[in-house]
Design an enzyme around this catalytic site. Sequence first.
Site, short mmCIF file in Angstrom:
data_model
loop_
_atom_site.label_atom_id
_atom_site.label_comp_id
_atom_site.label_asym_id
_atom_site.label_seq_id
_atom_site.Cartn_x
_atom_site.Cartn_y
_atom_site.Cartn_z
N ASP A 1 42.42 44.01 39.29
CA ASP A 1 42.40 45.04 40.32
C ASP A 1 43.60 45.94 40.10
OD1 ASP A 1 41.25 45.96 43.08
OD2 ASP A 1 43.42 45.88 43.35
N MET B 1 48.85 54.63 37.48
CA MET B 1 48.56 53.28 37.97
C MET B 1 49.88 52.73 38.49
SD MET B 1 46.70 50.08 36.02
CE MET B 1 47.93 49.82 34.71
N HIS C 1 44.24 45.14 49.57
CA HIS C 1 44.68 46.26 48.74
C HIS C 1 46.02 45.98 48.07
CE1 HIS C 1 41.33 48.86 49.63
NE2 HIS C 1 41.50 48.64 50.92
N ASP D 1 43.68 41.06 45.66
CA ASP D 1 42.31 41.52 45.47
C ASP D 1 41.73 41.03 44.14
OD1 ASP D 1 42.63 42.70 47.89
OD2 ASP D 1 42.67 44.75 47.15
#
Length: 211
Positions: free
Chosen positions: A23, A36, A182, A187
């Site tokens: 994730d 990212m 999140h 996750d």
Amino acid sequence: MTSVRTAARSARPARPSLYISVDIEADGPIPGPYSMISFGAAVAGRQVGASYTAADPEQDTFYRELRPISEAYVPEALAVSELDRDRLVREGAEPAVAMAEFRAWVREVSVGAQPVMCAYPASFDWTFLYWYLMSFGGDSPFGHSGCLDMKTLYAAKAGVPLRAAVKGRMPRELLSRRPHTHHALDDAIEQAELMSNLMAWVPPGQADRPG
């Protein structure tokens, strides 16, 4: 001669697959212009032939928070992870270092198997992960296409359109009981449980069908 070689190749057993749930959290829709900012990974399970063995998703994990690579960001995207971007600019891992560490981790946990990244859905996470792997080190332990989309897996097994393959319509026994926070590692672990549940799942009515 060609047909003999082809037959020999087809007779070789396929390498086992090691599924790694990943994730990512990002501050925008695409890599390059945006960053990212964190990613997590958890080993979901191993497949040998038709046999799948689930792993404890908390046993083998990886997590990093990354320094942003540009000044651009979308406030709404950044808010999803609740990460402090100013802190990441100061303290986040250098992407090249983080990706080198991640490659080493993937190769360590997947000895004897072909690593496969999996996610729900995989398209967004794979786009960022693969771009970062190739941009910061030029090498992906998953190859260029070693990803599995759990959304597609469910749609194919359930016999439903892809747009109907949403968690709210899935049988409850498929879903992890863990909350979706999140936080990338949380996750990834949650997704690993979904992956193992999907691999073991036989949709109602299919168990009684003739082979």
